[in-house]
Every structure is written in structure tokens, then in C-alpha cells.
Scaffold this motif. Structure first.
Motif, PDB file in Angstrom:
ATOM      1  N   ASP A 167       0.858  -1.178   0.000  1.00 55.03           N
ATOM      2  CA  ASP A 167       0.000   0.000   0.000  1.00 55.03           C
ATOM      3  C   ASP A 167       0.892   1.224   0.000  1.00 55.03           C
ATOM      4  OD1 ASP A 167      -2.383  -1.507   0.243  1.00 55.03           O
ATOM      5  OD2 ASP A 167      -2.028  -1.720   2.388  1.00 55.03           O
ATOM      6  N   VAL A 168       0.785   2.039  -1.037  1.00 56.90           N
ATOM      7  CA  VAL A 168       1.604   3.240  -1.172  1.00 56.90           C
ATOM      8  C   VAL A 168       0.681   4.449  -1.128  1.00 56.90           C
ATOM      9  CG1 VAL A 168       3.240   4.481  -2.631  1.00 56.90           C
ATOM     10  CG2 VAL A 168       3.280   1.991  -2.575  1.00 56.90           C
ATOM     11  N   ILE A 169       1.026   5.413  -0.277  1.00 62.98           N
ATOM     12  CA  ILE A 169       0.250   6.645  -0.155  1.00 62.98           C
ATOM     13  C   ILE A 169       1.169   7.818  -0.467  1.00 62.98           C
ATOM     14  CG2 ILE A 169      -1.110   8.114   1.363  1.00 62.98           C
ATOM     15  CD1 ILE A 169      -1.723   5.575   3.001  1.00 62.98           C
ATOM     16  N   LEU A 170       0.791   8.598  -1.458  1.00 69.92           N
ATOM     17  CA  LEU A 170       1.543   9.784  -1.842  1.00 69.92           C
ATOM     18  C   LEU A 170       0.710  11.003  -1.454  1.00 69.92           C
ATOM     19  CD1 LEU A 170       2.540   8.642  -5.431  1.00 69.92           C
ATOM     20  CD2 LEU A 170       3.847   8.349  -3.337  1.00 69.92           C
ATOM     21  N   SER A 171       1.332  11.963  -0.776  1.00 70.54           N
ATOM     22  CA  SER A 171       0.581  13.134  -0.347  1.00 70.54           C
ATOM     23  C   SER A 171       1.439  14.389  -0.425  1.00 70.54           C
ATOM     24  CB  SER A 171       0.051  12.949   1.081  1.00 70.54           C
ATOM     25  OG  SER A 171       1.121  12.813   1.987  1.00 70.54           O
ATOM     26  N   VAL A 172       0.759  15.518  -0.525  1.00 71.53           N
ATOM     27  CA  VAL A 172       1.424  16.816  -0.560  1.00 71.53           C
ATOM     28  C   VAL A 172       0.758  17.705   0.480  1.00 71.53           C
ATOM     29  CG1 VAL A 172       1.930  18.848  -1.950  1.00 71.53           C
ATOM     30  CG2 VAL A 172       1.976  16.598  -2.999  1.00 71.53           C
ATOM     31  N   GLU A 173       1.564  18.256   1.379  1.00 66.57           N
ATOM     32  CA  GLU A 173       1.082  19.210   2.364  1.00 66.57           C
ATOM     33  C   GLU A 173       1.964  20.438   2.263  1.00 66.57           C
ATOM     34  OE1 GLU A 173       1.220  17.361   6.163  1.00 66.57           O
ATOM     35  OE2 GLU A 173      -0.095  15.718   5.562  1.00 66.57           O
ATOM     36  N   LYS A 174       1.382  21.534   1.861  1.00 67.86           N
ATOM     37  CA  LYS A 174       2.118  22.770   1.593  1.00 67.86           C
ATOM     38  C   LYS A 174       3.217  22.471   0.584  1.00 67.86           C
ATOM     39  CE  LYS A 174       0.832  24.961   5.857  1.00 67.86           C
ATOM     40  NZ  LYS A 174       1.231  25.677   7.027  1.00 67.86           N
ATOM     41  N   LEU A 175       4.472  22.552   0.955  1.00 63.58           N
ATOM     42  CA  LEU A 175       5.556  22.259   0.009  1.00 63.58           C
ATOM     43  C   LEU A 175       6.268  20.948   0.321  1.00 63.58           C
ATOM     44  CD1 LEU A 175       7.113  25.820  -0.312  1.00 63.58           C
ATOM     45  CD2 LEU A 175       5.582  24.659  -1.900  1.00 63.58           C
ATOM     46  N   ARG A 176       5.705  20.160   1.214  1.00 65.03           N
ATOM     47  CA  ARG A 176       6.332  18.899   1.617  1.00 65.03           C
ATOM     48  C   ARG A 176       5.699  17.745   0.861  1.00 65.03           C
ATOM     49  NH1 ARG A 176       5.584  18.237   7.571  1.00 65.03           N
ATOM     50  NH2 ARG A 176       7.121  16.599   7.310  1.00 65.03           N
ATOM     51  N   HIS A 177       6.513  16.998   0.167  1.00 64.74           N
ATOM     52  CA  HIS A 177       6.058  15.821  -0.571  1.00 64.74           C
ATOM     53  C   HIS A 177       6.355  14.601   0.293  1.00 64.74           C
ATOM     54  CE1 HIS A 177       5.466  18.056  -4.310  1.00 64.74           C
ATOM     55  NE2 HIS A 177       6.513  18.764  -3.906  1.00 64.74           N
ATOM     56  N   LYS A 178       5.316  13.841   0.572  1.00 64.19           N
ATOM     57  CA  LYS A 178       5.453  12.695   1.463  1.00 64.19           C
ATOM     58  C   LYS A 178       5.035  11.429   0.735  1.00 64.19           C
ATOM     59  CE  LYS A 178       3.805  11.039   5.934  1.00 64.19           C
ATOM     60  NZ  LYS A 178       2.915  11.341   7.064  1.00 64.19           N
ATOM     61  N   ALA A 179       5.868  10.419   0.852  1.00 60.90           N
ATOM     62  CA  ALA A 179       5.562   9.102   0.298  1.00 60.90           C
ATOM     63  C   ALA A 179       5.705   8.095   1.424  1.00 60.90           C
ATOM     64  CB  ALA A 179       6.516   8.762  -0.840  1.00 60.90           C
ATOM     65  N   GLU A 180       4.677   7.278   1.622  1.00 62.38           N
ATOM     66  CA  GLU A 180       4.761   6.243   2.644  1.00 62.38           C
ATOM     67  C   GLU A 180       4.217   4.942   2.079  1.00 62.38           C
ATOM     68  OE1 GLU A 180       1.935   6.491   6.055  1.00 62.38           O
ATOM     69  OE2 GLU A 180       1.500   8.459   5.198  1.00 62.38           O
ATOM     70  N   ALA A 181       4.769   3.850   2.581  1.00 65.14           N
ATOM     71  CA  ALA A 181       4.372   2.546   2.067  1.00 65.14           C
ATOM     72  C   ALA A 181       4.400   1.517   3.180  1.00 65.14           C
ATOM     73  CB  ALA A 181       5.302   2.107   0.949  1.00 65.14           C
ATOM     74  N   THR A 182       3.465   0.586   3.087  1.00 65.43           N
ATOM     75  CA  THR A 182       3.446  -0.577   3.960  1.00 65.43           C
ATOM     76  C   THR A 182       3.469  -1.800   3.050  1.00 65.43           C
ATOM     77  OG1 THR A 182       2.141   0.605   5.597  1.00 65.43           O
ATOM     78  CG2 THR A 182       2.199  -1.788   5.775  1.00 65.43           C
ATOM     79  N   VAL A 183       4.462  -2.626   3.231  1.00 66.59           N
ATOM     80  CA  VAL A 183       4.628  -3.826   2.420  1.00 66.59           C
ATOM     81  C   VAL A 183       4.404  -5.037   3.313  1.00 66.59           C
ATOM     82  CG1 VAL A 183       6.214  -5.172   1.015  1.00 66.59           C
ATOM     83  CG2 VAL A 183       6.260  -2.688   0.892  1.00 66.59           C
ATOM     84  N   HIS A 184       3.463  -5.874   2.941  1.00 68.81           N
ATOM     85  CA  HIS A 184       3.175  -7.098   3.679  1.00 68.81           C
ATOM     86  C   HIS A 184       3.940  -8.230   3.011  1.00 68.81           C
ATOM     87  CE1 HIS A 184       0.029  -4.968   5.818  1.00 68.81           C
ATOM     88  NE2 HIS A 184      -0.428  -4.547   4.641  1.00 68.81           N
ATOM     89  N   ALA A 185       4.886  -8.766   3.744  1.00 62.18           N
ATOM     90  CA  ALA A 185       5.696  -9.876   3.241  1.00 62.18           C
ATOM     91  C   ALA A 185       5.435 -11.087   4.124  1.00 62.18           C
ATOM     92  CB  ALA A 185       7.176  -9.508   3.281  1.00 62.18           C
ATOM     93  N   SER A 186       5.881 -12.229   3.670  1.00 59.12           N
ATOM     94  CA  SER A 186       5.707 -13.418   4.495  1.00 59.12           C
ATOM     95  C   SER A 186       6.638 -13.302   5.701  1.00 59.12           C
ATOM     96  CB  SER A 186       6.016 -14.677   3.697  1.00 59.12           C
ATOM     97  OG  SER A 186       7.345 -14.645   3.249  1.00 59.12           O
ATOM     98  N   GLY A 187       6.031 -13.201   6.868  1.00 62.10           N
ATOM     99  CA  GLY A 187       6.825 -13.115   8.086  1.00 62.10           C
ATOM    100  C   GLY A 187       6.989 -11.725   8.654  1.00 62.10           C
ATOM    101  N   ALA A 188       6.624 -10.677   7.933  1.00 59.55           N
ATOM    102  CA  ALA A 188       6.815  -9.324   8.457  1.00 59.55           C
ATOM    103  C   ALA A 188       5.976  -8.316   7.681  1.00 59.55           C
ATOM    104  CB  ALA A 188       8.284  -8.929   8.374  1.00 59.55           C
ATOM    105  N   ASP A 189       5.685  -7.219   8.354  1.00 58.03           N
ATOM    106  CA  ASP A 189       5.071  -6.059   7.713  1.00 58.03           C
ATOM    107  C   ASP A 189       6.092  -4.936   7.769  1.00 58.03           C
ATOM    108  OD1 ASP A 189       2.716  -7.388   7.257  1.00 58.03           O
ATOM    109  OD2 ASP A 189       1.758  -6.662   9.083  1.00 58.03           O
ATOM    110  N   LEU A 190       6.503  -4.455   6.627  1.00 61.91           N
ATOM    111  CA  LEU A 190       7.528  -3.419   6.551  1.00 61.91           C
ATOM    112  C   LEU A 190       6.868  -2.086   6.246  1.00 61.91           C
ATOM    113  CD1 LEU A 190       9.990  -5.441   4.319  1.00 61.91           C
ATOM    114  CD2 LEU A 190       9.954  -5.333   6.800  1.00 61.91           C
ATOM    115  N   HIS A 191       7.247  -1.049   6.992  1.00 65.50           N
ATOM    116  CA  HIS A 191       6.670   0.277   6.795  1.00 65.50           C
ATOM    117  C   HIS A 191       7.795   1.295   6.705  1.00 65.50           C
ATOM    118  CE1 HIS A 191       3.766   3.517   7.030  1.00 65.50           C
ATOM    119  NE2 HIS A 191       4.593   4.116   7.875  1.00 65.50           N
ATOM    120  N   ALA A 192       7.651   2.220   5.772  1.00 63.70           N
ATOM    121  CA  ALA A 192       8.637   3.294   5.636  1.00 63.70           C
ATOM    122  C   ALA A 192       7.923   4.532   5.112  1.00 63.70           C
ATOM    123  CB  ALA A 192       9.753   2.892   4.682  1.00 63.70           C
TER     124      ALA A 192
END
Length: 107
Positions: free
Chosen positions: A38-63
Motif C-alpha cells: 500500500d503506497v500513499i503519496l501526499s502533498v502538504e504545503k511544500l512537503r512531498h510525502k511518500a509512505e508505504a506498507t509492504v506485507h511480506a511473508s513473516g513481516a510487515d515493513l513500513h517506511a
């Protein structure tokens, strides 16, 4: 891998979707057991934010990555972070049993 890309306060253009998809293939190359992302791209004022949650076998990775420059730089930074997490997770899975075998022989 199922991929869900959404945008908040941002129009998701086809080139932006293609860019995210092509960059996520780099993560798939390192670790094959990815279920969905799941990738979420957002813009707030002049800040560009990208966040992702990756579901893998054995772990959920978020950045997440916040960049002032542009969305493509935020995506690049996000993918670098996810790539590092997937490599670390893969190494943990690979060497998990080796460490226990070494401990048993030393006792």
C-alpha cells in the motif's frame, strides 16, 4: 504482488503510477515473498510525502519519506528505505537457523 497506490491532495498521473511500480520491482527482485503493498503519496504545503506498507511473508515493513524537492525524490528515498528493510528481513530469515546451530555446537 498486489499494489495499491493512492494520493492525498495529489492527482495520480499515469507516469507517477508507472514510476512507483517500476521502483517497487527493485524490492521484488531482492525478496520474492511479497504479498501486497500500500503506497500513499501526499502533498502538504511544500512537503512531498511518500509512505508505504509492504506485507511480506513473516513481516510487515513500513517506511515513509518526506522531501521538499518533488514527489519523485520522495519516492526514491522511500524505495531506498524499503529496500534496506527487505534486505535485512531476508538476511534474518536466511541466517536464523545458522546461529542456533552454531550455539548448539559451542555448548
Amino acid at each position: 504482488m498486489n499494489l495499491n497506490i493512492s494520493g492525498h491532495h495529489l492527482d495520480l498521473t499515469p507516469p507517477l503510477r508507472e514510476y512507483v511500480t517500476s521502483k517497487l520491482k527493485r524490492i521484488e527482485r531482492h525478496f520474492d515473498h511479497l504479498i501486497n503493498a500500500d503506497v500513499i503519496l501526499s502533498v502538504e504545503k511544500l512537503r512531498h510525502k511518500a509512505e508505504a506498507t509492504v506485507h511480506a511473508s513473516g513481516a510487515d515493513l513500513h517506511a515513509e519519506a518526506v522531501v521538499e524537492a518533488d514527489m519523485y525524490a520522495a519516492i526514491d528515498s522511500l524505495i531506498d528505505k524499503l529496500d534496506q528493510q527487505t534486505r535485512k528481513h531476508k538476511e534474518k530469515l536466511r541466517h536464523h537457523h545458522v546461529k542456533t546451530a552454531v550455539k548448539r555446537t559451542l555448548q
